[in-house]
Write an enzyme that holds these catalytic residues in place. Structure first.
Site, mmCIF file in Angstrom:
data_model
loop_
_atom_site.group_PDB
_atom_site.id
_atom_site.type_symbol
_atom_site.label_atom_id
_atom_site.label_comp_id
_atom_site.label_asym_id
_atom_site.label_seq_id
_atom_site.Cartn_x
_atom_site.Cartn_y
_atom_site.Cartn_z
ATOM 1 N N VAL A 186 -23.690 10.888 -5.510
ATOM 2 C CA VAL A 186 -24.325 10.986 -4.190
ATOM 3 C C VAL A 186 -25.801 10.646 -4.240
ATOM 4 C CG1 VAL A 186 -22.683 12.674 -3.316
ATOM 5 C CG2 VAL A 186 -24.775 13.452 -4.441
ATOM 6 N N LEU A 206 -29.805 11.211 -5.241
ATOM 7 C CA LEU A 206 -30.704 12.365 -5.264
ATOM 8 C C LEU A 206 -30.834 12.884 -3.836
ATOM 9 C CD1 LEU A 206 -32.247 13.977 -7.307
ATOM 10 C CD2 LEU A 206 -34.212 12.517 -6.947
ATOM 11 N N HIS A 207 -29.732 13.439 -3.310
ATOM 12 C CA HIS A 207 -29.696 13.978 -1.960
ATOM 13 C C HIS A 207 -29.629 15.492 -2.014
ATOM 14 C CE1 HIS A 207 -29.479 10.000 -0.297
ATOM 15 N NE2 HIS A 207 -28.559 9.699 -1.194
ATOM 16 N N ALA A 208 -29.503 16.132 -0.901
ATOM 17 C CA ALA A 208 -29.586 17.577 -0.679
ATOM 18 C C ALA A 208 -29.477 18.477 -1.916
ATOM 19 C CB ALA A 208 -28.571 17.987 0.365
#
Length: 84
Positions: free
Chosen positions: A11, A13-15
């Protein structure tokens, strides 16, 4: 000190990965900065700020530059970023 790492999570470097990175950076003494490695150079941001980290929009395979005053901090952050 400076290190180049590659984003491993699918994914990017998200949430959740970004939150873990910011939490680790917040525990570190001194400044911790992160930036994208682009053809146009690197734009560094504060790794202790979730908004700054998310604005990088780092995707899987993207190379990032980490800067910190301590090698142990770089090791911890690099592991968080590179581990899928």
């Amino acid at each position: 000190m400076r290190r180049v790492v590659t984003v491993g999570p699918e994914v990017g470097l998200h949430a959740r990965p970004a939150a873990a990175l910011v939490a680790a950076a917040a525990r570190a003494p001194g400044a911790v900065r992160i930036g994208r490695e682009d053809a146009a150079g690197a734009s560094m941001v504060d790794a202790k700020s979730i908004l700054s980290v998310l604005t990088l929009g780092a995707e899987r395979g993207q190379r990032l530059i980490l800067e910190a005053e301590d090698a142990a901090v770089l090791d911890e952050l690099a592991t968080l970023i590179e581990t899928p």
